[in-house]
Design a protein around this motif. Structure first.
Motif, PDB file in Angstrom:
ATOM      1  N   ASP A  35       0.823  -1.212   0.000  1.00 55.34           N
ATOM      2  CA  ASP A  35       0.000   0.000   0.000  1.00 55.34           C
ATOM      3  C   ASP A  35       0.858   1.264   0.000  1.00 55.34           C
ATOM      4  O   ASP A  35       0.404   2.324  -0.411  1.00 55.34           O
ATOM      5  CB  ASP A  35      -0.898   0.020   1.246  1.00 55.34           C
ATOM      6  N   PHE A  36       2.093   1.130   0.492  1.00 58.39           N
ATOM      7  CA  PHE A  36       2.986   2.286   0.644  1.00 58.39           C
ATOM      8  C   PHE A  36       4.421   1.798   0.484  1.00 58.39           C
ATOM      9  O   PHE A  36       4.800   0.789   1.072  1.00 58.39           O
ATOM     10  CB  PHE A  36       2.769   2.891   2.032  1.00 58.39           C
ATOM     11  N   ILE A  37       5.194   2.493  -0.335  1.00 63.81           N
ATOM     12  CA  ILE A  37       6.621   2.192  -0.469  1.00 63.81           C
ATOM     13  C   ILE A  37       7.412   3.424  -0.065  1.00 63.81           C
ATOM     14  O   ILE A  37       7.081   4.540  -0.471  1.00 63.81           O
ATOM     15  CB  ILE A  37       7.005   1.711  -1.888  1.00 63.81           C
ATOM     16  N   VAL A  38       8.433   3.205   0.761  1.00 69.52           N
ATOM     17  CA  VAL A  38       9.250   4.295   1.288  1.00 69.52           C
ATOM     18  C   VAL A  38      10.704   4.070   0.871  1.00 69.52           C
ATOM     19  O   VAL A  38      11.237   2.962   1.026  1.00 69.52           O
ATOM     20  CB  VAL A  38       9.157   4.369   2.827  1.00 69.52           C
ATOM     21  N   PHE A  39      11.316   5.131   0.350  1.00 68.96           N
ATOM     22  CA  PHE A  39      12.701   5.093  -0.094  1.00 68.96           C
ATOM     23  C   PHE A  39      13.596   5.834   0.898  1.00 68.96           C
ATOM     24  O   PHE A  39      13.130   6.676   1.664  1.00 68.96           O
ATOM     25  CB  PHE A  39      12.830   5.724  -1.484  1.00 68.96           C
ATOM     26  N   PRO A  40      14.914   5.584   0.856  1.00 72.13           N
ATOM     27  CA  PRO A  40      15.843   6.232   1.784  1.00 72.13           C
ATOM     28  C   PRO A  40      15.985   7.744   1.559  1.00 72.13           C
ATOM     29  O   PRO A  40      15.621   8.281   0.515  1.00 72.13           O
ATOM     30  CB  PRO A  40      17.183   5.544   1.488  1.00 72.13           C
ATOM     31  N   GLU A  41      16.583   8.367   2.537  1.00 69.45           N
ATOM     32  CA  GLU A  41      16.893   9.792   2.496  1.00 69.45           C
ATOM     33  C   GLU A  41      17.733  10.110   1.253  1.00 69.45           C
ATOM     34  O   GLU A  41      18.722   9.429   0.969  1.00 69.45           O
ATOM     35  CB  GLU A  41      17.666  10.132   3.770  1.00 69.45           C
ATOM     36  N   LEU A  42      17.320  11.125   0.513  1.00 73.22           N
ATOM     37  CA  LEU A  42      18.030  11.614  -0.672  1.00 73.22           C
ATOM     38  C   LEU A  42      18.252  10.521  -1.722  1.00 73.22           C
ATOM     39  O   LEU A  42      19.217  10.551  -2.476  1.00 73.22           O
ATOM     40  CB  LEU A  42      19.359  12.273  -0.284  1.00 73.22           C
ATOM     41  N   SER A  43      17.336   9.574  -1.809  1.00 70.19           N
ATOM     42  CA  SER A  43      17.520   8.428  -2.703  1.00 70.19           C
ATOM     43  C   SER A  43      17.528   8.791  -4.188  1.00 70.19           C
ATOM     44  O   SER A  43      18.139   8.085  -4.982  1.00 70.19           O
ATOM     45  CB  SER A  43      16.447   7.370  -2.441  1.00 70.19           C
ATOM     46  N   LEU A  44      16.889   9.887  -4.584  1.00 74.71           N
ATOM     47  CA  LEU A  44      16.870  10.237  -6.010  1.00 74.71           C
ATOM     48  C   LEU A  44      18.190  10.843  -6.492  1.00 74.71           C
ATOM     49  O   LEU A  44      18.450  10.889  -7.690  1.00 74.71           O
ATOM     50  CB  LEU A  44      15.730  11.205  -6.334  1.00 74.71           C
TER      51      LEU A  44
END
Length: 121
Positions: A35-44
């Motif tokens: 339902d929700f995906i979370v990426f790390p800090e400054l991942s882009l």
């Protein structure tokens, strides 16, 4: 609620390649019914304080539209890490996309001492 935590190796400053990796992770999480995906800090951008000013996204950056589209298409909430320019300040931000909702922004509240020269809380 099923939450996916994405752990990926971002390429330093290579936003295009990092976006492709993020989209792949989002697709996989959606197939696993997250339902929700979370990426790390400054991942882009990868964690690059020295480059943050040059790599920072604007609040209305067109490159983020694809994530809004994926959120709607897969009916998944997405939390992306990136440097975000607001006025004359750069923030460590999480941009949150939810189906049929406006984009939301969260800014890191407590910076590490070595982050203070590059970012605003």
């Amino acid at each position: 609620m099923k939450i996916a935590l994405a752990q990926l190796q971002s390429e330093s400053g290579n936003i295009k390649a990092n976006m492709a990796k993020h989209l792949d992770f989002i697709t996989k999480a959606a197939k696993d019914k997250a339902d929700f995906i979370v990426f790390p800090e400054l991942s882009l951008t990868n964690y690059e304080p020295n480059l943050a000013k040059d790599l920072a996204f604007d609040e209305n950056d067109g490159r983020l539209e694809i994530f809004k589209d994926y959120s709607a298409k897969y009916k998944i909430a997405i939390g992306l890490g990136l440097p975000l320019k607001m006025g004359n300040q750069i923030h460590i931000a999480m941009v949150i996309f939810k189906p049929k909702s406006n984009i939301q922004y969260y800014f890191k509240q407590y910076l590490h001492e070595d982050e203070v020269p590059f970012f605003s809380a």
